[in-house]
Scaffold this active site. Sequence first.
Site, PDB file in Angstrom:
ATOM      1  N   THR A 386      29.642  80.362 -68.475  1.00 45.06           N
ATOM      2  CA  THR A 386      29.507  80.616 -67.050  1.00 45.06           C
ATOM      3  C   THR A 386      29.694  82.113 -66.947  1.00 45.06           C
ATOM      4  OG1 THR A 386      30.330  78.417 -66.457  1.00 45.06           O
ATOM      5  CG2 THR A 386      30.617  80.106 -64.801  1.00 45.06           C
ATOM      6  N   ASN A 406      26.133  75.866 -66.747  1.00 44.75           N
ATOM      7  CA  ASN A 406      27.073  74.955 -67.392  1.00 44.75           C
ATOM      8  C   ASN A 406      27.268  75.309 -68.859  1.00 44.75           C
ATOM      9  OD1 ASN A 406      29.020  72.904 -67.249  1.00 44.75           O
ATOM     10  ND2 ASN A 406      27.600  71.393 -68.049  1.00 44.75           N
ATOM     11  N   GLU A 425      24.135  70.623 -65.440  1.00 47.52           N
ATOM     12  CA  GLU A 425      25.296  70.336 -64.605  1.00 47.52           C
ATOM     13  C   GLU A 425      25.526  68.845 -64.350  1.00 47.52           C
ATOM     14  OE1 GLU A 425      27.522  72.288 -63.884  1.00 47.52           O
ATOM     15  OE2 GLU A 425      26.695  74.311 -63.891  1.00 47.52           O
ATOM     16  N   ASP A 428      28.779  67.485 -65.324  1.00 49.99           N
ATOM     17  CA  ASP A 428      29.998  67.715 -64.545  1.00 49.99           C
ATOM     18  C   ASP A 428      30.316  66.565 -63.598  1.00 49.99           C
ATOM     19  OD1 ASP A 428      30.684  70.031 -65.764  1.00 49.99           O
ATOM     20  OD2 ASP A 428      30.266  71.354 -64.076  1.00 49.99           O
ATOM     21  N   SER A 457      33.265  71.082 -59.608  1.00 47.20           N
ATOM     22  CA  SER A 457      33.247  72.308 -60.402  1.00 47.20           C
ATOM     23  C   SER A 457      34.660  72.844 -60.547  1.00 47.20           C
ATOM     24  CB  SER A 457      32.371  73.355 -59.719  1.00 47.20           C
ATOM     25  OG  SER A 457      32.491  74.617 -60.361  1.00 47.20           O
ATOM     26  N   SER A 458      34.870  73.664 -61.573  1.00 47.51           N
ATOM     27  CA  SER A 458      36.125  74.395 -61.728  1.00 47.51           C
ATOM     28  C   SER A 458      36.009  75.843 -61.255  1.00 47.51           C
ATOM     29  CB  SER A 458      36.564  74.388 -63.200  1.00 47.51           C
ATOM     30  OG  SER A 458      36.834  73.085 -63.652  1.00 47.51           O
ATOM     31  N   GLY A 477      34.696  79.824 -68.044  1.00 48.04           N
ATOM     32  CA  GLY A 477      35.606  79.172 -68.982  1.00 48.04           C
ATOM     33  C   GLY A 477      35.778  77.685 -68.771  1.00 48.04           C
TER      34      GLY A 477
END
Length: 575
Positions: A386, A406, A425, A428, A457-458, A477
């Site tokens: 990312t 991703n 993605e 995810d 998402s993070s 990350g």
Amino acid sequence: MNLALRWRIVLLGLAFTAAPAFAAGATAAPATTQPAAAPLAQRPGHAAIASANFLATNAGFEVLAKGGNAFDAAVAVASTLSVVEPESSGIGGGFMATLHVAKTNRDVFLDARETAPAAVNPKDYLNPDGTPNRDAALKGPLSAGIPGEPAGLVWLAKHYGRLPLKDSLAPAIRIARDGFKPDPRLLASIKGEQKDLERWPASAAKFLPGGKPPAAGAVWRDPNQARTWERVAEKGDAGFYQGETARKLVAAVRAAGGNWTLADLAGYRAKERQPIVIDYRGYRIVTAPPPSSGGVAMAEIFNILSGFDLSKMDQAHRVHTIVEAMRRAFRDHNDYLGDPDFVKMPLAMLLSPYYADGLRQSILPDRATPSSMLPHGPAHDPGMHTTHFSIIDKDGNMVAITSTVNYILGSTFVAGDTGVLLNDEMDDFALVPNKPNVYGLLGSKANAPEGGKRMLSSMSPSIVIGPERTAVIGSPGGSTIITQVMEGILHFVEGQSAQQIVSDKRFHHQFLPDVVDVEDGVFDAATSAELKRMGYTLKPREPWGFMNVVTWDRRTNTLDAASDPRRPSGLGKVQ
């Protein structure tokens, strides 16, 4: 009393503790601070940009020199990264952005996350024995959500920029057309994914000219992507989501076994949402709401930590306290969070300081909490697939954007002659409930795939405003994004510079697997020994994250920009 019995008593007590409902964003009260000794600057008067590639940073300054603002520069940086850093982000992916509009003193969150196609079918991601089909989830057209980056950049330029879109996209179009020399990480990514790239003719044509990866030092061109960006520059959203580009995307996806339709593309919309605001010891942290899990998780962590004085702890007990806060936040991440347009989430509870009080009481002062003992597979590399960039312009406008396709080179599928490398993605989503995705994260029904739904998402782009200093911060990350940004904010609160923040060694815990990932050198030998005595398993990892930070010291009215030394091609620049 043994540990298991102690925990049963603690959890029994917590079961009878009611947490009042608080509005989203509610946090513990900030500590009082002394007034500044001198008047603070209201605008910087110059600009700073930090990104993962020097060409992208310079593209942002090129647009600022044309009279653009931070939001125009963000369009230039993001689109240029699509060309020069396709292993991490791009036109076929999506992004999340935290913005500060100086003129109105307004904070905005822009959600350009990808969405599932209407025809999504979870069965497509299962093997005959019911186990997850990792290939379908990570490679080829079935792994790709409907891209959000083009719509998000058009929205950014239209609603907040000063320049015509074509001016902000000009650097990316020029670099894609005329060529550039790929950095070592892109070359290594292409080599590492070569077998998958060879599966798709358009992918091989783009990334493997002459049947092999580009040579080091050679100029590499991407004329197809240049033409696609030109259509966006000319027609805005319609240049990607309708007309020629849309038809080519759908035809290529369906020919390779995917299920996109023209309606999926035409129906995509970037969305503005209310950001999560966290108060921590006099610092105002503006960050990402769902469908990012980052803001909620960080709010929980900071709310828990607000009841401790970390400065009075030795390193082992400081790390112990932070890890236990991480553990509890990721437990809730897995259980509750998803797309707010599809899922009701108990945000009032999760963001409440009273809920944090209960979680804090469950932390033992000298022992790790086994994740198996909290109510409620092996992890993969936390990844750096990312990208993030940070911008402050001369007027004090701020942009924190985290953008992604991703995993490395996304799906490895290029859609025909569009030059668009699609994301992967769909992984995810919780494609198979309670089975880990590529980053080792678990999911529940809240993050199950549905047509038009955004996957969790993070990504945690954040702006931090303190009594005298401001920071724009974020990182790639995977699941470590949340803990990286949280640790970076802690270091900023402690007074560190931008370069110190991006250089600091990192550690990470995400509930399951029940290990603490550690970067080499993050702890001294005595601290490591004490943590192991407390019951922690320390797992060494290769360095992770490519953080990019811009800071503004409002006392001296100076800007600072720093790019993570883990990636030499990055550039933090003040001008």
